[in-house]
Scaffold this motif. Structure first.
Motif: not given
Length: 505
Positions: A373, A384, A396
């Protein structure tokens, strides 16, 4: 309510819906063909009292829709006696983004001083526009923002006047509310960057909540087994690791960054004698494809491993992502493959015969070892970190709002090994910015260079943290569940939302 409908020439739907143990009243407004005189009068009052030139944006149907909805919606609230017996400090209107601001205007104009108002920023629309609209993306924008902060410059001083964008003009009215909530740490910075009264307004952090599921390791491993079986059916091998990315297929999700990390990760997996698969569940068609089409494509050319761009299979951004990203990666990779499942749903009836019959949607969440993500713009990013409580690693980008919440919930990112933060905004040593205007020269070439370099470190961190045995999987599961509990909606309400409301109540 009938009188409201007749006055504003709208249709209203009133009902009660139960959420948990509580019943909530729901009001829907159909303003397809509203009373033009009422709407025009409201827009005039908004211009007169707030200086917002509504006439400038009347060409935009979205702008017109929410200004047509606001007066009858507020009138309907009064008609159902929603505020009966409540003092001014007990009545709140929480405006979700710019869309809720017309209702705030309606309340302030109709009953001045009688309602407490909150602007809840789930993004900063102008920041999204500037990030998505330039090839430098987040690398450019956030370096410009923080350098401008040092110089005491606001957004318009650096990027020019943005009032042609109606959402920007409405955003600048957020200071008219009693307080502002922001869903992420960077959203606070973005709002301050607007300048003017908003830069001096009270802004409280009120994060989104994260689902905190409680599952045991055998349940996770069963979901992973189903994903492994699907990979075997599609690609002919059983992967040691299953990676996923469940998201909307839009520019801000920057799916190409998954492949940048995978390019480095593939080499590490090959050296270790391991194999992996990346399932990307994302589509440009919100409603998905007709199942009979999917079954036909599966039979004809092996969908979703293979795709075509001339028969309704790949559309819009899917085309370039597959042919310029996934296909070249798969041709080069030695220990992994990426599979684009451009369908809405995750079951055999939606995704073809090769998906195991027992597969359910939650299997792609529960069975994942790693969820990607790495967005270029992500005010929070619930999706995420949803797999946290299922024991997955979550990779992320550092511009995702959820990173700040993880940091607070875990008492520092060092205590959250489940979360791998990819930094694509920090410039390499020797890249000096003398002024915020220098940051504006960061283009796609510079960003590509930083991504290709920094993604190697991300891949190494992911590789080092991937579980090799059941005990490591159990540890990640327990750690993820504990962090997710500290990021739950209950925590958000008690520690962030209610204290923010009490300040203005």
């Amino acid at each position: 309510l009938q009188r409201v409908e007749q006055t504003f020439e709208v249709a209203l739907l009133y009902g009660v819906r139960k959420f948990g143990e509580y019943n909530h009243e729901v009001l829907l407004v159909d303003a397809t063909n509203p009373n033009r005189q009422q709407t025009s009068s409201f827009k005039f009052y908004v211009w007169q009292h707030y200086g917002l030139d509504c006439g400038r944006y009347e060409w935009n149907p979205e702008f017109n829709q929410y200004f047509a909805i606001a007066p009858p919606l507020f009138a309907a609230l009064k008609a159902i006696n929603a505020d009966t017996g409540l003092a001014a400090g007990q009545k709140f209107i929480i405006a979700h983004e710019w869309l809720g601001m017309p209702v705030v205007f309606a309340a302030q104009l109709t009953e001045p001083g009688q309602w407490r108002t909150v602007f809840y920023a789930h993004e900063m629309a102008t920041a999204r526009l500037l990030i998505e609209g330039h090839g430098g993306h987040d690398t450019r924008f956030y370096n410009a923002l923080f350098k401008a902060k040092e110089w005491g410059l606001n957004l318009e001083a650096l990027f020019g006047n943005q009032d042609d964008f109606f959402k920007h003009a409405i955003l600048k009215q957020a200071s008219r509310c009693d307080t502002i909530f922001a869903v992420g740490d960077l959203v606070v910075e973005e709002l301050r960057f607007l300048g003017g009264p908003v830069s001096q307004a009270n802004i409280d952090l009120v994060y989104n909540g994260v689902p905190a599921a409680a599952i045991m390791l055998p349940e996770k491993l069963e979901s992973k087994r189903r994903l492994q079986k699907y990979c075997e059916n599609l690609l002919g091998y059983v992967p040691d690791h299953v990676f996923t990315h469940v998201t909307r297929l839009v520019l801000s999700k920057s799916l190409w960054r998954d492949l940048r990390v995978m390019e480095h990760l593939d080499g590490l997996l090959h050296q270790a004698g391991k194999r992996a698969v990346l399932f990307i569940l994302s589509t440009s068609v919100p409603g998905g494809r007709r199942p009979e089409w999917v079954y036909a494509w599966e039979e004809q050319y092996g969908w979703p491993v293979g795709h075509r761009g001339d028969n309704g299979d790949l559309l819009d951004l899917e085309v370039s992502f597959f042919f310029e990203g996934i296909e070249p990666f798969n041709q080069r990779a030695r220990a992994s493959r990426a599979v684009l499942v451009n369908q809405f749903g995750w079951s055999r009836d939606q995704c073809g015969q090769r998906m195991p019959a027992e597969m359910e949607f939650m299997d792609i969440r529960k069975g994942s070892d790693l969820e990607f993500g790495q967005s270029i713009y992500e005010p929070f990013g619930i999706a995420q970190v949803e797999p946290l409580s299922f024991g997955a690693l979550c990779c992320v980008s550092n511009v995702c709002g959820c990173v700040g919440f993880v940091d607070r919930a875990a008492g520092g990112l060092r205590n959250a090994p489940n979360v791998v933060v990819a930094d694509y905004t920090t410039l390499p040593s020797g890249y000096w910015l003398g002024s915020p205007y220098d940051a504006l020269s960061i283009d796609r070439g510079v960003r590509d260079w930083i991504e290709s370099t920094n993604s190697a470190a991300v891949a190494q961190t992911v590789f080092d943290r991937l579980p090799r045995e059941s005990q490591q999987s159990e540890t990640l599961l327990l750690q993820g569940q504990e962090i997710a509990r500290r990021m739950s909606w209950e925590v958000v309400v008690s520690d962030y939302l209610l204290p923010g409301l009490r300040k203005v109540g």
